[in-house]
Scaffold this motif. Structure first.
Motif, PDB file in Angstrom:
ATOM      1  N   THR A 215      41.770-119.662 -47.348  1.00 52.10           N
ATOM      2  CA  THR A 215      42.577-118.755 -48.324  1.00 52.10           C
ATOM      3  C   THR A 215      42.891-117.479 -48.336  1.00 52.10           C
ATOM      4  N   PRO A 216      43.776-117.063 -48.862  1.00 49.98           N
ATOM      5  CA  PRO A 216      44.447-115.888 -48.639  1.00 49.98           C
ATOM      6  C   PRO A 216      43.259-114.722 -48.609  1.00 49.98           C
ATOM      7  N   ARG A 217      42.538-114.724 -49.599  1.00 52.78           N
ATOM      8  CA  ARG A 217      41.428-113.832 -49.419  1.00 52.78           C
ATOM      9  C   ARG A 217      40.632-113.683 -48.282  1.00 52.78           C
ATOM     10  N   TRP A 218      40.346-114.714 -47.805  1.00 54.77           N
ATOM     11  CA  TRP A 218      39.522-114.761 -46.547  1.00 54.77           C
ATOM     12  C   TRP A 218      40.173-114.120 -45.176  1.00 54.77           C
ATOM     13  N   TYR A 219      41.658-114.495 -45.435  1.00 57.79           N
ATOM     14  CA  TYR A 219      42.392-113.794 -44.380  1.00 57.79           C
ATOM     15  C   TYR A 219      42.491-112.330 -44.401  1.00 57.79           C
ATOM     16  N   VAL A 220      42.804-111.874 -45.729  1.00 58.54           N
ATOM     17  CA  VAL A 220      42.720-110.472 -46.031  1.00 58.54           C
ATOM     18  C   VAL A 220      41.333-109.800 -45.389  1.00 58.54           C
ATOM     19  N   MET A 221      40.363-110.485 -45.708  1.00 61.51           N
ATOM     20  CA  MET A 221      39.090-109.988 -45.213  1.00 61.51           C
ATOM     21  C   MET A 221      38.838-109.594 -43.798  1.00 61.51           C
ATOM     22  N   LYS A 222      39.438-110.703 -42.994  1.00 60.53           N
ATOM     23  CA  LYS A 222      39.626-110.875 -41.645  1.00 60.53           C
ATOM     24  C   LYS A 222      40.606-109.912 -41.223  1.00 60.53           C
ATOM     25  N   GLY A 223      41.608-109.347 -41.817  1.00 56.49           N
ATOM     26  CA  GLY A 223      42.663-108.390 -41.299  1.00 56.49           C
ATOM     27  C   GLY A 223      43.971-109.439 -40.843  1.00 56.49           C
ATOM     28  N   ARG A 224      43.855-110.768 -41.120  1.00 56.46           N
ATOM     29  CA  ARG A 224      45.082-111.654 -40.824  1.00 56.46           C
ATOM     30  C   ARG A 224      45.986-111.530 -42.084  1.00 56.46           C
ATOM     31  N   PHE A 225      46.755-110.531 -41.811  1.00 58.10           N
ATOM     32  CA  PHE A 225      47.707-110.444 -42.973  1.00 58.10           C
ATOM     33  C   PHE A 225      48.743-111.349 -43.326  1.00 58.10           C
ATOM     34  N   GLU A 226      49.420-111.698 -42.008  1.00 55.76           N
ATOM     35  CA  GLU A 226      50.735-112.505 -42.078  1.00 55.76           C
ATOM     36  C   GLU A 226      50.099-113.823 -42.327  1.00 55.76           C
ATOM     37  N   GLU A 227      49.205-114.344 -42.325  1.00 53.52           N
ATOM     38  CA  GLU A 227      48.543-115.477 -42.544  1.00 53.52           C
ATOM     39  C   GLU A 227      48.459-115.670 -44.072  1.00 53.52           C
ATOM     40  N   ALA A 228      47.821-114.709 -44.451  1.00 51.60           N
ATOM     41  CA  ALA A 228      47.463-114.419 -45.957  1.00 51.60           C
ATOM     42  C   ALA A 228      48.768-114.371 -46.681  1.00 51.60           C
ATOM     43  N   ARG A 229      50.043-113.718 -46.263  1.00 43.07           N
ATOM     44  CA  ARG A 229      51.277-113.720 -46.933  1.00 43.07           C
ATOM     45  C   ARG A 229      51.747-115.192 -46.908  1.00 43.07           C
ATOM     46  N   ARG A 230      51.789-115.858 -45.870  1.00 39.90           N
ATOM     47  CA  ARG A 230      52.454-117.097 -45.556  1.00 39.90           C
ATOM     48  C   ARG A 230      51.638-118.286 -46.777  1.00 39.90           C
ATOM     49  N   THR A 231      50.213-118.067 -46.670  1.00 44.06           N
ATOM     50  CA  THR A 231      49.659-118.860 -47.551  1.00 44.06           C
ATOM     51  C   THR A 231      49.891-118.558 -49.293  1.00 44.06           C
ATOM     52  N   LEU A 232      49.972-117.252 -49.589  1.00 45.12           N
ATOM     53  CA  LEU A 232      50.300-116.844 -51.038  1.00 45.12           C
ATOM     54  C   LEU A 232      51.690-117.486 -50.977  1.00 45.12           C
ATOM     55  N   ALA A 233      52.572-117.362 -50.453  1.00 43.02           N
ATOM     56  CA  ALA A 233      53.950-117.656 -50.557  1.00 43.02           C
ATOM     57  C   ALA A 233      53.959-119.095 -50.999  1.00 43.02           C
ATOM     58  N   THR A 234      53.187-119.962 -50.351  1.00 47.20           N
ATOM     59  CA  THR A 234      53.214-121.391 -50.731  1.00 47.20           C
ATOM     60  C   THR A 234      52.364-121.582 -51.927  1.00 47.20           C
ATOM     61  N   ILE A 235      51.263-120.839 -52.139  1.00 45.23           N
ATOM     62  CA  ILE A 235      50.561-121.252 -53.323  1.00 45.23           C
ATOM     63  C   ILE A 235      50.982-120.416 -54.785  1.00 45.23           C
ATOM     64  N   GLU A 236      51.609-119.240 -54.448  1.00 47.98           N
ATOM     65  CA  GLU A 236      51.953-118.730 -55.722  1.00 47.98           C
ATOM     66  C   GLU A 236      53.397-118.024 -55.337  1.00 47.98           C
ATOM     67  N   SER A 239      54.864-114.900 -57.201  1.00 48.27           N
ATOM     68  CA  SER A 239      54.186-113.704 -57.411  1.00 48.27           C
ATOM     69  C   SER A 239      54.565-112.569 -56.292  1.00 48.27           C
ATOM     70  N   ASP A 240      54.118-111.339 -56.628  1.00 56.05           N
ATOM     71  CA  ASP A 240      54.653-110.337 -55.756  1.00 56.05           C
ATOM     72  C   ASP A 240      53.526-110.166 -54.577  1.00 56.05           C
ATOM     73  N   ILE A 241      53.992-110.961 -53.330  1.00 59.65           N
ATOM     74  CA  ILE A 241      53.139-110.930 -52.135  1.00 59.65           C
ATOM     75  C   ILE A 241      52.441-109.829 -51.773  1.00 59.65           C
ATOM     76  N   ASP A 242      53.307-108.866 -51.678  1.00 59.58           N
ATOM     77  CA  ASP A 242      52.970-107.518 -50.889  1.00 59.58           C
ATOM     78  C   ASP A 242      51.749-106.790 -51.915  1.00 59.58           C
ATOM     79  N   ALA A 243      52.104-107.017 -53.197  1.00 58.84           N
ATOM     80  CA  ALA A 243      51.418-106.264 -54.238  1.00 58.84           C
ATOM     81  C   ALA A 243      49.893-107.112 -54.171  1.00 58.84           C
ATOM     82  N   GLU A 244      50.045-108.175 -54.050  1.00 58.08           N
ATOM     83  CA  GLU A 244      48.699-109.161 -54.052  1.00 58.08           C
ATOM     84  C   GLU A 244      47.800-108.691 -52.850  1.00 58.08           C
ATOM     85  N   ILE A 245      48.676-108.842 -51.747  1.00 60.94           N
ATOM     86  CA  ILE A 245      47.927-108.468 -50.602  1.00 60.94           C
ATOM     87  C   ILE A 245      47.070-107.041 -50.620  1.00 60.94           C
ATOM     88  N   GLU A 246      48.090-106.067 -51.097  1.00 61.42           N
ATOM     89  CA  GLU A 246      47.670-104.865 -51.172  1.00 61.42           C
ATOM     90  C   GLU A 246      46.375-104.555 -52.054  1.00 61.42           C
TER      91      GLU A 246
END
Length: 502
Positions: A215-236, A239-246
Motif C-alpha cells: 500500500t502507498p501508506r506503508w511505503y510512506v511509513m518506511k520512507g520508500r516514496f518512489e514506490e508509494a508514488r508508482r503505486t498511487l499513480a496506478t491506483i488513483e 489524484s495529485d500524487i505529490d499532494a497525497e504523498i506530502e
C-alpha cells in the motif's frame, strides 16, 4: 488533503456525500482503476479462506465425533483450538504488517494456511489435528487484522466502504462453500477431504498476491516514496500524487510527535482513548452476541429443533448463509450511500428481534414440528442475516477506518483481538450453555447482549462515510464529534449609567 502542515477540517461536504444515486456505487466501481479493484478483490478473497474454515469444521465434527468418540467438551476443544490461534495471530498481526508490510503478511498467511489445511487433512489423531488447527487460527488471526488495513489503504474514499464490505461477502461465500463441501462428502464421511480442500482457495489467492504491490501508506511509513508514488499513480491516476504523498508524510509526522510509530501508549490517552474504547467494545460485542455459535454449531441447533439427517443438518445452514450473502450485498450497496451507522444499528436491531423469536420458539417447543420448527429456522435465518448486514459487514470497515495511518494496524489488531477473545468464550461454552440453559436461556443471554451492543454503538460509533482516512482522527480529537464543540463567548455586561444593578 492538505499538502503541508496541519490537517484542518472544513465544513465542506465529505468526499462521497455529493448527489449519490442507486447507480452511483456501480459507476464508482467502473471508474476505479483496474489495479485498485484487483487489490481489493484479492484481499477480499482471503475471506473465502476464513469463511470456509468457519463452516467446514461444523460438518467435519459430525464425523469426527463418531470416529473418535468425542464428548461435548472434546468437540468444544476441537472447535476452540482454531479460535485460540486466531487470538494469537491478531495480537501479532498489527506488528507484523508494520514490520514486513501488508502484502508480505498476506502472502505468508495464504502460504501457511494452505500448509496447515493439508496437515489437518492428514492428522493421524485429535492431538495433531488440534495443533494444526491452532496454527490455522494463527494465520487467520493475522489475516483478519491485515486485510482491512490493506484494503482501506489501497482504495479511493468513494468506494472504500464497499471494498471493505467485499471481505465479508467473500467470508460468507467461504462459509457456504464449507457447508456445501461437507454436504457433498457427507455420504462418504470423509472429514479429511472436508478440511483439506481449504488449501485450494489459499493457493489461488497466493498466486495473485505475489503480483501485487504493497500500500502507498506503508511505503510512506518506511520512507520508500518512489514506490508509494508508482503505486498511487496506478491506483488513483487522477489524484495529485505529490499532494497525497506530502499529506501522508505530514499526517505521520504530526501524529508521531517524535514517538515510536504505532506506540500502544498513544491509544490509551486522549484523543485516541475514546477510539480505543470503541474498537475494543465493538470487537467484543460482534462475537459475544453469538454469531459463531450459530456458524460452528448450526447442525446442533437445528438438531435441537427436531431436524435430522446429514442433508438437513448441513444444507439448512447453507441456506441460511445464502440469505446472509444477499444481506451483505445489500450492505455493500448501501454502505457508501446511507452511511455506516444506520446499517450497523439496523443489523443489530434484527438480531434483537431474532433472539426474541428464538426464545419464544424454545419456550413453547416441548416437541418441535410443523410451524414451530419453521419459526425456529426463520429465527436462525433472521439472526444470521441481521449479523451479516450489520456487524459482519461493518467490522472490516471500522477496523480499517477507526485510526489514522500510523495506528491503523495496531488499532485493527486491538479490535480484532477483542473480537476473537469473545469468540473463544462463545465457541468454548456454547454447547454447554445449550445443554444447561436450553435454547430459550441461551438465546436470552445473546438477546440481552445484543441490546447492550445496540446502545453502545449508538453512543460511540463514528459516521466515517466519505471521510478521507487521514481526516478521521478529527472525530476523536473533537471528543466524538466532527464539528468542534462551540465554546460560548464570555459576555461582559456593563450596567447602563444610572441603572440600579442590585
Amino acid at each position: 488533503m492538505p499538502i503541508l502542515g496541519k490537517l484542518v477540517y472544513t465544513n465542506s461536504a465529505p468526499v462521497s456525500q455529493t448527489q449519490r444515486t442507486p447507480m452511483s456505487l456501480l459507476n464508482d466501481l467502473r471508474s476505479t482503476p483496474r489495479l485498485g479493484l484487483l487489490i481489493g478483490a484479492t484481499a477480499a478473497a482471503v475471506g473465502v479462506i476464513y469463511g470456509y474454515d468457519l463452516s467446514n469444521i461444523a460438518g467435519a465434527l459430525l464425523f469426527l465425533t463418531k470416529e473418535f468418540h468425542l464428548s461435548t467438551s472434546d468437540q468444544e476443544m476441537v472447535t476452540t483450538a482454531v479460535v485460540v490461534g486466531e487470538v494469537l495471530g491478531a495480537l501479532v498481526g498489527g506488528w507484523l504488517s508494520n514490520r514486513i508490510g501488508r502484502k508480505a503478511s498476506m502472502v505468508a498467511v495464504a502460504a501457511s494456511y494452505a500448509a496447515f489445511a493439508l496437515l489437518s487433512a492428514f492428522a493421524p489423531g485429535i492431538p495433531v489435528l488440534m495443533i494444526a488447527r491452532l496454527f490455522l487460527g494463527l494465520t487467520i488471526g493475522i489475516s483478519v487484522v491485515v486485510v482491512p488495513v490493506f484494503v482501506a489503504e489501497s482504495s479511493p474514499a468513494k468506494v472504500r466502504g464497499a471494498m471493505l464490505v467485499a471481505y465479508q461477502v467473500a467470508t460468507v461465500i467461504g462459509i457456504i462453500l464449507g457447508y456445501i463441501a461437507s454436504w457433498a462428502l457427507s455420504s462418504t464421511g470423509e472429514w479429511r477431504w472436508m478440511l483439506g480442500l481449504a488449501a485450494l482457495p489459499a493457493a489461488a489467492v497466493l498466486a495473485i498476491l505475489l503480483k501485487l504491490p504493497d500500500t502507498p501508506r506503508w511505503y510512506v511509513m518506511k520512507g520508500r516514496f518512489e514506490e508509494a508514488r508508482r503505486t498511487l499513480a496506478t491506483i488513483e491516476p487522477d489524484s495529485d500524487i505529490d499532494a497525497e504523498i506530502e499529506g501522508m508524510r505530514a499526517a505521520l509526522a504530526e501524529e508521531s510527535g517524535g514517538r515510536k510509530s504505532g506506540a500502544a501508549k498513544e491509544m490509551l490517552r486522549k484523543p485516541f482513548l475514546r477510539a480505543t474504547i470503541f474498537v475494543v467494545g465493538l470487537g467484543f460485542f460482534i462475537q459475544i452476541t453469538g454469531i459463531n455459535a450459530v456458524v460452528y454449531y448450526s447442525p446442533r441447533i437445528f438438531e435441537a429443533m427436531g431436524f435430522s439427517g446429514n442433508e438437513a443438518l448441513l444444507l439448512l445452514p447453507a441456506l441460511v448463509q445464502a440469505a446472509s450473502l444477499v444481506a451483505v450485498f445489500v450492505s455493500l450497496a448501501l454502505v457508501d450511500k446511507v452511511g455506516r451507522r444506520p446499517i450497523l444499528l439496523g443489523g443489530i436491531g434484527m438480531m434483537v428481534v431474532a433472539n426474541a423469536l428464538l426464545i419464544g420458539v424454545f419456550l413453547v417447543g416441548q416437541s418441535f414440528g410443523g410451524a414451530l420448527t419453521v419459526l425456529g429456522f426463520l429465527g436462525v435465518l433472521l439472526f444470521t442475516v441481521g449479523f451479516t448486514f450489520g456487524f459482519g459487514a461493518l467490522v472490516w470497515v471500522y477496523a480499517g477506518e477507526s485510526f489514522p495511518a500510523r495506528l491503523r494496524s495496531l488499532g485493527a489488531s486491538t479490535m480484532l483481538t477483542s473480537d476473537l477473545i469473545a469468540n473463544v468464550v462463545v465457541s468454548a461454552f456454547f454447547l454447554t450453555m445449550l445443554q444447561r440453559l436450553g435454547g430459550a436461556g441461551t438465546f436470552a443471554v445473546f438477546g440481552a447482549l445484543a441490546v447492550a451492543a445496540f446502545f453502545f454503538v449508538r453512543r460511540l460509533a463514528p459516521e466515517t462515510k466519505g471521510r478521507n482516512l487521514e481526516d478521521i482522527r478529527i472525530f476523536w480529537e473533537n471528543g466524538g464529534r466532527w464539528e468542534p464543540r462551540e465554546v460560548p463567548a464570555v459576555r461582559s455586561e456593563v450596567p447602563a449609567s444610572g441603572r440600579d444593578t442590585a
